[in-house]
Write a protein that holds these residues in place. Structure first.
Motif, PDB file in Angstrom:
ATOM      1  N   GLY A  10       0.771  -1.241   0.000  1.00  0.00           N
ATOM      2  CA  GLY A  10       0.000   0.000   0.000  1.00  0.00           C
ATOM      3  C   GLY A  10       0.791   1.274   0.000  1.00  0.00           C
ATOM      4  O   GLY A  10       0.326   2.301  -0.508  1.00  0.00           O
ATOM      5  N   ILE A  11       1.993   1.268   0.576  1.00  0.00           N
ATOM      6  CA  ILE A  11       2.693   2.534   0.755  1.00  0.00           C
ATOM      7  C   ILE A  11       3.111   3.172  -0.559  1.00  0.00           C
ATOM      8  O   ILE A  11       3.063   4.392  -0.725  1.00  0.00           O
ATOM      9  CB  ILE A  11       3.916   2.351   1.682  1.00  0.00           C
ATOM     10  N   GLU A  12       3.516   2.347  -1.552  1.00  0.00           N
ATOM     11  CA  GLU A  12       3.963   2.936  -2.817  1.00  0.00           C
ATOM     12  C   GLU A  12       2.815   3.618  -3.543  1.00  0.00           C
ATOM     13  O   GLU A  12       3.001   4.673  -4.180  1.00  0.00           O
ATOM     14  CB  GLU A  12       4.623   1.865  -3.700  1.00  0.00           C
ATOM     15  N   ARG A  13       1.602   3.088  -3.404  1.00  0.00           N
ATOM     16  CA  ARG A  13       0.442   3.729  -4.042  1.00  0.00           C
ATOM     17  C   ARG A  13       0.088   5.029  -3.345  1.00  0.00           C
ATOM     18  O   ARG A  13      -0.260   6.024  -3.999  1.00  0.00           O
ATOM     19  CB  ARG A  13      -0.751   2.780  -4.006  1.00  0.00           C
ATOM     20  N   ASP A  14       0.212   5.032  -1.993  1.00  0.00           N
ATOM     21  CA  ASP A  14      -0.076   6.264  -1.261  1.00  0.00           C
ATOM     22  C   ASP A  14       0.926   7.353  -1.628  1.00  0.00           C
ATOM     23  O   ASP A  14       0.552   8.531  -1.808  1.00  0.00           O
ATOM     24  CB  ASP A  14      -0.028   6.006   0.243  1.00  0.00           C
ATOM     25  N   ILE A  15       2.219   6.960  -1.718  1.00  0.00           N
ATOM     26  CA  ILE A  15       3.236   7.952  -2.092  1.00  0.00           C
ATOM     27  C   ILE A  15       2.991   8.474  -3.497  1.00  0.00           C
ATOM     28  O   ILE A  15       3.070   9.696  -3.773  1.00  0.00           O
ATOM     29  CB  ILE A  15       4.638   7.333  -1.947  1.00  0.00           C
ATOM     30  N   ALA A  16       2.692   7.555  -4.424  1.00  0.00           N
ATOM     31  CA  ALA A  16       2.432   7.983  -5.813  1.00  0.00           C
ATOM     32  C   ALA A  16       1.221   8.890  -5.900  1.00  0.00           C
ATOM     33  O   ALA A  16       1.221   9.907  -6.627  1.00  0.00           O
ATOM     34  CB  ALA A  16       2.239   6.752  -6.693  1.00  0.00           C
ATOM     35  N   SER A  17       0.162   8.597  -5.137  1.00  0.00           N
ATOM     36  CA  SER A  17      -1.034   9.449  -5.144  1.00  0.00           C
ATOM     37  C   SER A  17      -0.721  10.827  -4.565  1.00  0.00           C
ATOM     38  O   SER A  17      -1.193  11.861  -5.097  1.00  0.00           O
ATOM     39  CB  SER A  17      -2.149   8.785  -4.331  1.00  0.00           C
ATOM     40  N   SER A  18       0.089  10.859  -3.519  1.00  0.00           N
ATOM     41  CA  SER A  18       0.433  12.153  -2.923  1.00  0.00           C
ATOM     42  C   SER A  18       1.260  12.998  -3.895  1.00  0.00           C
ATOM     43  O   SER A  18       1.063  14.225  -4.009  1.00  0.00           O
ATOM     44  CB  SER A  18       1.205  11.926  -1.620  1.00  0.00           C
ATOM     45  N   VAL A  19       2.223  12.355  -4.600  1.00  0.00           N
ATOM     46  CA  VAL A  19       3.031  13.099  -5.578  1.00  0.00           C
ATOM     47  C   VAL A  19       2.141  13.624  -6.712  1.00  0.00           C
ATOM     48  O   VAL A  19       2.299  14.762  -7.206  1.00  0.00           O
ATOM     49  CB  VAL A  19       4.163  12.204  -6.114  1.00  0.00           C
ATOM     50  N   ALA A  20       1.171  12.817  -7.130  1.00  0.00           N
ATOM     51  CA  ALA A  20       0.258  13.265  -8.198  1.00  0.00           C
ATOM     52  C   ALA A  20      -0.574  14.450  -7.739  1.00  0.00           C
ATOM     53  O   ALA A  20      -0.837  15.392  -8.526  1.00  0.00           O
ATOM     54  CB  ALA A  20      -0.638  12.106  -8.607  1.00  0.00           C
ATOM     55  N   ILE A  21      -0.996  14.450  -6.456  1.00  0.00           N
ATOM     56  CA  ILE A  21      -1.758  15.599  -5.935  1.00  0.00           C
ATOM     57  C   ILE A  21      -0.894  16.852  -5.945  1.00  0.00           C
ATOM     58  O   ILE A  21      -1.336  17.950  -6.353  1.00  0.00           O
ATOM     59  CB  ILE A  21      -2.272  15.279  -4.537  1.00  0.00           C
ATOM     60  N   LEU A  22       0.355  16.730  -5.460  1.00  0.00           N
ATOM     61  CA  LEU A  22       1.243  17.886  -5.458  1.00  0.00           C
ATOM     62  C   LEU A  22       1.510  18.387  -6.872  1.00  0.00           C
ATOM     63  O   LEU A  22       1.644  19.602  -7.107  1.00  0.00           O
ATOM     64  CB  LEU A  22       2.570  17.513  -4.776  1.00  0.00           C
ATOM     65  N   ASP A  23       1.577  17.459  -7.821  1.00  0.00           N
ATOM     66  CA  ASP A  23       1.862  17.860  -9.209  1.00  0.00           C
ATOM     67  C   ASP A  23       0.706  18.677  -9.789  1.00  0.00           C
ATOM     68  O   ASP A  23       0.930  19.598 -10.596  1.00  0.00           O
ATOM     69  CB  ASP A  23       2.120  16.612 -10.040  1.00  0.00           C
ATOM     70  N   ARG A  24      -0.517  18.379  -9.398  1.00  0.00           N
ATOM     71  CA  ARG A  24      -1.670  19.091  -9.944  1.00  0.00           C
ATOM     72  C   ARG A  24      -1.979  20.383  -9.199  1.00  0.00           C
ATOM     73  O   ARG A  24      -2.752  21.221  -9.682  1.00  0.00           O
ATOM     74  CB  ARG A  24      -2.907  18.175  -9.908  1.00  0.00           C
ATOM     75  N   LEU A  25      -1.426  20.569  -8.027  1.00  0.00           N
ATOM     76  CA  LEU A  25      -1.666  21.799  -7.277  1.00  0.00           C
ATOM     77  C   LEU A  25      -0.800  22.933  -7.813  1.00  0.00           C
ATOM     78  O   LEU A  25       0.320  22.697  -8.308  1.00  0.00           O
ATOM     79  CB  LEU A  25      -1.351  21.579  -5.792  1.00  0.00           C
ATOM     80  N   PRO A  26      -1.308  24.168  -7.749  1.00  0.00           N
ATOM     81  CA  PRO A  26      -0.452  25.305  -8.075  1.00  0.00           C
ATOM     82  C   PRO A  26       0.751  25.346  -7.150  1.00  0.00           C
ATOM     83  O   PRO A  26       0.695  24.894  -5.994  1.00  0.00           O
ATOM     84  CB  PRO A  26      -1.375  26.507  -7.868  1.00  0.00           C
ATOM     85  N   ALA A  27       1.839  25.859  -7.653  1.00  0.00           N
ATOM     86  CA  ALA A  27       3.086  25.885  -6.874  1.00  0.00           C
ATOM     87  C   ALA A  27       2.914  26.634  -5.572  1.00  0.00           C
ATOM     88  O   ALA A  27       3.517  26.289  -4.549  1.00  0.00           O
ATOM     89  CB  ALA A  27       4.214  26.496  -7.714  1.00  0.00           C
ATOM     90  N   ALA A  28       2.087  27.636  -5.525  1.00  0.00           N
ATOM     91  CA  ALA A  28       1.928  28.420  -4.309  1.00  0.00           C
ATOM     92  C   ALA A  28       1.171  27.651  -3.231  1.00  0.00           C
ATOM     93  O   ALA A  28       1.305  27.938  -2.036  1.00  0.00           O
ATOM     94  CB  ALA A  28       1.207  29.727  -4.619  1.00  0.00           C
ATOM     95  N   GLU A  29       0.325  26.693  -3.605  1.00  0.00           N
ATOM     96  CA  GLU A  29      -0.479  25.952  -2.631  1.00  0.00           C
ATOM     97  C   GLU A  29       0.205  24.669  -2.139  1.00  0.00           C
ATOM     98  O   GLU A  29      -0.263  24.056  -1.175  1.00  0.00           O
ATOM     99  CB  GLU A  29      -1.830  25.602  -3.260  1.00  0.00           C
ATOM    100  N   ARG A  30       1.258  24.260  -2.803  1.00  0.00           N
ATOM    101  CA  ARG A  30       1.881  22.986  -2.439  1.00  0.00           C
ATOM    102  C   ARG A  30       2.407  22.941  -0.989  1.00  0.00           C
ATOM    103  O   ARG A  30       2.206  21.934  -0.280  1.00  0.00           O
ATOM    104  CB  ARG A  30       3.011  22.655  -3.407  1.00  0.00           C
ATOM    105  N   PRO A  31       3.079  24.005  -0.480  1.00  0.00           N
ATOM    106  CA  PRO A  31       3.593  23.923   0.894  1.00  0.00           C
ATOM    107  C   PRO A  31       2.512  23.683   1.933  1.00  0.00           C
ATOM    108  O   PRO A  31       2.736  23.002   2.929  1.00  0.00           O
ATOM    109  CB  PRO A  31       4.277  25.273   1.094  1.00  0.00           C
TER     110      PRO A  31
END
Length: 457
Positions: free
Chosen positions: A70-91
């Motif tokens: 499960g952990i690799e899917r959670d990490i991949a999903s989190s990276v995909a969320i960060l990729d779709r967020l505007p750069a200012a909202e990522r932090p």
């Protein structure tokens, strides 16, 4: 002047091994109760530790499988969320996406070296496969946390995010350890009671066997408890009765023989007195006296084996020894008395008188200077009868305490006695709980030491 070289120290390997073995034996309990209890408790502790280790290993394996799935899917999903967020909202999303076994850092570079262990390599490969089509810039293994991974991922806008992932073991609650400790304590207490139940009959049997001394008056064991214990008690009680019967029968036979022999010995003595030849009359008289002494001493020895029926009494040992010294002086024999008991003791006066008398008689046969040395202390009274005679060969010191054994090679009863004096003294000493020990004196002669407790039960 040059100093001579030191002699090399020679170490005996056998002696060293024997010393280690002796130290190890001193650490091992000596009683059967302690040894069996220790074996059971240690065995239970080892079994519990093995069980705990097996459960812990199984939980670690289950956690690893769960984490690898499960952990690799959670990490991949989190990276995909960060990729779709505007750069200012990522932090602001980093804390929301962080978990106990991974977190994200925007920018920067991954550190560490390539994964070394097989588990780290499998963990990194699963994460890399799950994050495709994102570009993996670097995968490194760091020392802190142990087996931790830093994975640098390039997102679609060209910025980087570093994934800090680590393995998390299966937590064990503290109450589990306390439960195991209490469980081991309960098992140890149960083992103690079980071993005590098994070994108590053995201790009672050993105590009864120790009480079965020359008097053959040990208390009967209670014929109760488990089947095996009751059977052993019945067998022991029956054995006591058989031994007592055999000893009583032997004494009766010897007493009957002694009584029957008195009549022909008396007739022979009368006929001897009527002989004309003085030389032959003297020889016959000596032989008859030897026969009479042998019969009398044999019966006395048998009665000492049968038991000491004399009850313990409070007595003045000094007065008893002084009266014995006066008796020998009246008979024209010199016996020196040295030392005092100093206080009354509890013992068997007749048995003590017979023992000391036999020792003195034996010393007077072989020595001219006989001394009785008395020493009291530490709850014991020691009476040593020493002489200036030839002593006894060291290899025969124990043998002379056996009946009818005489050191003198000529076997002449006029000088060697019947061979029962020391045997009777030894048996009486054992019957009253004392110890009789013979040893040769360095300056010549023999020392017969009687050591007895000042209170005899």
């Amino acid at each position: 002047m040059p100093t001579p070289p030191a002699s090399p120290v020679v170490v005996n390997p056998s002696a060293e091994k024997a010393g280690k073995a002796g130290r190890l034996c001193r650490l091992v309990p000596r009683s059967l109760f302690s040894r069996v209890t220790l074996i059971i408790v240690v065995g239970l502790a080892i079994a519990q530790l093995l069980t705990f280790a097996a459960i812990r290993y199984e939980r670690d394996m289950a956690m690893r499988e769960l984490m690898m799935i499960g952990i690799e899917r959670d990490i991949a999903s989190s990276v995909a969320i960060l990729d779709r967020l505007p750069a200012a909202e990522r932090p602001s999303w980093l804390e929301k996406l962080e978990r106990r076994n991974y977190r994200f850092v925007l920018g920067g570079m991954a550190e560490g070296v390539a994964p070394q262990s097989l588990l780290s390599q499998q963990f990194a490969a699963a994460i890399v496969d799950a994050m495709r089509p994102f570009e993996i810039v670097k995968v490194g293994e760091v020392l802190q946390p142990p087996e931790g991974l830093e994975i640098q991922v390039r997102m679609t806008d060209g910025s980087s995010v570093v994934v800090h992932a680590r393995r998390v073991g299966m937590p064990v609650s503290r109450w589990v350890m306390w439960l195991l400790a209490i469980q081991l304590l309960v098992l140890a207490v149960c083992a103690w009671f079980a071993v005590r139940l098994v070994t108590r009959p053995l201790a009672e049997l050993a105590a009864a066997a120790d009480d079965l001394g020359p008097d053959l008056k040990a208390q009967k064991l209670a014929e109760e408890g488990p089947t095996e214990v009751a059977h052993a008690a019945r067998a022991f009680n029956a054995m006591q009765q058989r031994i007592g019967g055999y000893m009583a029968e032997r004494v009766e036979i010897l007493a009957a023989i002694s009584h029957d022999l008195q009549t022909p010995i008396t007739r022979m003595r009368l006929r001897t007195e009527m002989m004309d030849d003085e030389h032959d009359r003297t020889k016959f008289r000596q032989d008859l006296d030897a026969m009479n002494s042998l019969v009398r001493e044999g019966v006395t020895y048998a009665r000492t084996l049968h038991g000491a029926t004399e009850p313990p009494l409070r007595m003045d040992a000094d007065a008893l020894l002084e009266s014995m010294q006066a008796d020998y002086e009246d008979a024209g024999k010199t016996v020196h008395l040295e030392g005092k008991a100093g206080a009354p003791i509890v013992g068997r006066p007749n048995a003590m008188r017979r023992i000391v008398m036999n020792l003195i008689d034996n010393a007077l046969i072989f020595g001219s200077d006989v001394r009785v040395r008395v020493q009291a202390g530490d709850g014991q009274l020691a009476i040593a009868v020493v002489d200036n005679g030839p002593g006894i060969p060291p290899d025969e010191l124990d043998a002379v305490l056996k009946p009818f054994y005489r050191v003198e090679s000529s076997r002449n009863r006029s000088t060697g006695g019947t061979g029962l004096g020391l045997a009777i003294a030894h048996q009486l000493a054992m019957a009253m709980g004392a110890e009789l020990k013979l040893q040769n004196r360095p300056e010549g002669g023999l020392e017969a030491r009687l050591t007895m407790p000042t209170r005899i039960t």
